[in-house]
Design a protein around this motif. Structure first.
Motif, PDB file in Angstrom:
ATOM      1  N   THR A 145       0.853  -1.185   0.000  1.00 36.41           N
ATOM      2  CA  THR A 145       0.000   0.000   0.000  1.00 36.41           C
ATOM      3  C   THR A 145       0.891   1.238   0.000  1.00 36.41           C
ATOM      4  O   THR A 145       2.109   1.131   0.166  1.00 36.41           O
ATOM      5  CB  THR A 145      -0.915   0.011   1.238  1.00 36.41           C
ATOM      6  N   ARG A 180      -2.330  -0.797   6.988  1.00 36.67           N
ATOM      7  CA  ARG A 180      -2.812  -1.171   5.652  1.00 36.67           C
ATOM      8  C   ARG A 180      -4.205  -0.607   5.410  1.00 36.67           C
ATOM      9  O   ARG A 180      -4.485  -0.005   4.383  1.00 36.67           O
ATOM     10  CB  ARG A 180      -2.826  -2.700   5.520  1.00 36.67           C
ATOM     11  N   TRP A 181      -5.118  -0.839   6.364  1.00 36.94           N
ATOM     12  CA  TRP A 181      -6.504  -0.420   6.225  1.00 36.94           C
ATOM     13  C   TRP A 181      -6.597   1.102   6.082  1.00 36.94           C
ATOM     14  O   TRP A 181      -7.282   1.602   5.178  1.00 36.94           O
ATOM     15  CB  TRP A 181      -7.324  -0.900   7.414  1.00 36.94           C
ATOM     16  N   GLN A 227      -4.288   3.214   5.138  1.00 34.59           N
ATOM     17  CA  GLN A 227      -3.693   3.666   3.883  1.00 34.59           C
ATOM     18  C   GLN A 227      -4.616   3.375   2.705  1.00 34.59           C
ATOM     19  O   GLN A 227      -4.741   4.200   1.796  1.00 34.59           O
ATOM     20  CB  GLN A 227      -2.322   3.021   3.672  1.00 34.59           C
ATOM     21  N   LEU A 228      -5.278   2.235   2.709  1.00 37.35           N
ATOM     22  CA  LEU A 228      -6.194   1.915   1.609  1.00 37.35           C
ATOM     23  C   LEU A 228      -7.447   2.784   1.642  1.00 37.35           C
ATOM     24  O   LEU A 228      -8.025   3.068   0.591  1.00 37.35           O
ATOM     25  CB  LEU A 228      -6.555   0.430   1.632  1.00 37.35           C
ATOM     26  N   ASP A 271      -6.022   5.825  -0.110  1.00 35.92           N
ATOM     27  CA  ASP A 271      -5.596   5.554  -1.486  1.00 35.92           C
ATOM     28  C   ASP A 271      -5.783   4.059  -1.731  1.00 35.92           C
ATOM     29  O   ASP A 271      -4.976   3.250  -1.278  1.00 35.92           O
ATOM     30  CB  ASP A 271      -4.129   5.941  -1.678  1.00 35.92           C
ATOM     31  N   PRO A 272      -6.842   3.664  -2.433  1.00 30.91           N
ATOM     32  CA  PRO A 272      -7.175   2.242  -2.568  1.00 30.91           C
ATOM     33  C   PRO A 272      -6.326   1.468  -3.581  1.00 30.91           C
ATOM     34  O   PRO A 272      -6.611   0.291  -3.829  1.00 30.91           O
ATOM     35  CB  PRO A 272      -8.647   2.267  -2.981  1.00 30.91           C
ATOM     36  N   ARG A 273      -5.292   2.074  -4.117  1.00 30.15           N
ATOM     37  CA  ARG A 273      -4.419   1.336  -5.038  1.00 30.15           C
ATOM     38  C   ARG A 273      -3.556   0.355  -4.254  1.00 30.15           C
ATOM     39  O   ARG A 273      -3.066   0.669  -3.173  1.00 30.15           O
ATOM     40  CB  ARG A 273      -3.519   2.291  -5.819  1.00 30.15           C
ATOM     41  N   VAL A 274      -3.368  -0.832  -4.849  1.00 31.48           N
ATOM     42  CA  VAL A 274      -2.663  -1.896  -4.142  1.00 31.48           C
ATOM     43  C   VAL A 274      -1.944  -2.798  -5.137  1.00 31.48           C
ATOM     44  O   VAL A 274      -2.355  -2.915  -6.289  1.00 31.48           O
ATOM     45  CB  VAL A 274      -3.666  -2.702  -3.271  1.00 31.48           C
ATOM     46  N   THR A 290      -7.242  -1.601  -7.739  1.00 31.65           N
ATOM     47  CA  THR A 290      -7.864  -0.794  -6.697  1.00 31.65           C
ATOM     48  C   THR A 290      -8.793  -1.677  -5.867  1.00 31.65           C
ATOM     49  O   THR A 290      -9.612  -2.408  -6.433  1.00 31.65           O
ATOM     50  CB  THR A 290      -8.678   0.348  -7.344  1.00 31.65           C
ATOM     51  N   VAL A 291      -8.644  -1.615  -4.549  1.00 31.86           N
ATOM     52  CA  VAL A 291      -9.511  -2.423  -3.688  1.00 31.86           C
ATOM     53  C   VAL A 291     -10.847  -1.736  -3.462  1.00 31.86           C
ATOM     54  O   VAL A 291     -10.965  -0.519  -3.547  1.00 31.86           O
ATOM     55  CB  VAL A 291      -8.866  -2.740  -2.315  1.00 31.86           C
ATOM     56  N   LEU A 346     -11.735  -6.750   1.985  1.00 33.86           N
ATOM     57  CA  LEU A 346     -11.284  -5.943   0.853  1.00 33.86           C
ATOM     58  C   LEU A 346     -11.326  -6.838  -0.375  1.00 33.86           C
ATOM     59  O   LEU A 346     -10.893  -7.991  -0.318  1.00 33.86           O
ATOM     60  CB  LEU A 346      -9.840  -5.472   1.062  1.00 33.86           C
TER      61      LEU A 346
END
Length: 151
Positions: free
Chosen positions: A21, A52-53, A55-56, A59-62, A83-84, A126
């Motif tokens: 993330t 992690r949560w 940050q997502l 910004d949901p890019r992973v 993207t999640v 997710l």
């Protein structure tokens, strides 16, 4: 590369992935997580109070890597990116959610040898439906020492 069938089988048997993330300043964070693959999406069951949560949420890019192998000729894996989406309530309490029927059947069977999904009040789902999937299997490179294939 793995065929789609080999990739699906591989993702079904592997237990741990590494999830990358991004922080607001662009610095990366990578952590290990359990997952299930339904043939089109990677489902991650994450602690909602994790870095992690948060940050997502921002910004949901992973990017996610699932890999294994000890010797060079044994290396294989799959990288998925996109993207999640946050699915279901957070934390997950088991409220009816048709989208979660498949992952909540696969996850407890894979990790706990159970039919019913346990909910601990700390995790939520997710879903990564990847924009990009890359796979590799060095066992298939001509001239490298061979190891027996499973499955």
């Amino acid at each position: 590369m793995m065929t789609p069938e080999q990739r699906d089988a591989y993702l079904g048997e592997q237990r741990t992935c590494r999830v990358a993330t991004l922080a607001a300043d662009g610095s990366p964070h990578v952590g290990a997580l359990w997952f299930v693959w339904d043939g089109g999406s990677l489902w991650l069951y994450s602690i909602i109070r994790s870095l992690r949560w948060s940050q997502l949420r921002a910004d949901p890019r992973v990017a996610v890597v699932v890999d294994d192998g000890e010797e060079y000729g044994e290396l294989r894996g799959v990288e998925l990116s996109g993207t999640v989406e946050f699915v279901g309530e957070a934390p997950r309490s088991g409220e009816p959610c048709p989208e979660l029927a498949v992952p909540e059947r696969l996850f407890p069977a894979k990790y706990f040898a159970m039919a019913d999904m346990p909910h601990d009040g700390r995790h939520a789902w997710l879903r990564l439906t990847p924009d990009r999937i890359v796979s590799w299997d060095f066992r298939r490179i001509p001239g490298l020492p061979r190891v027996p294939e499973s499955g």
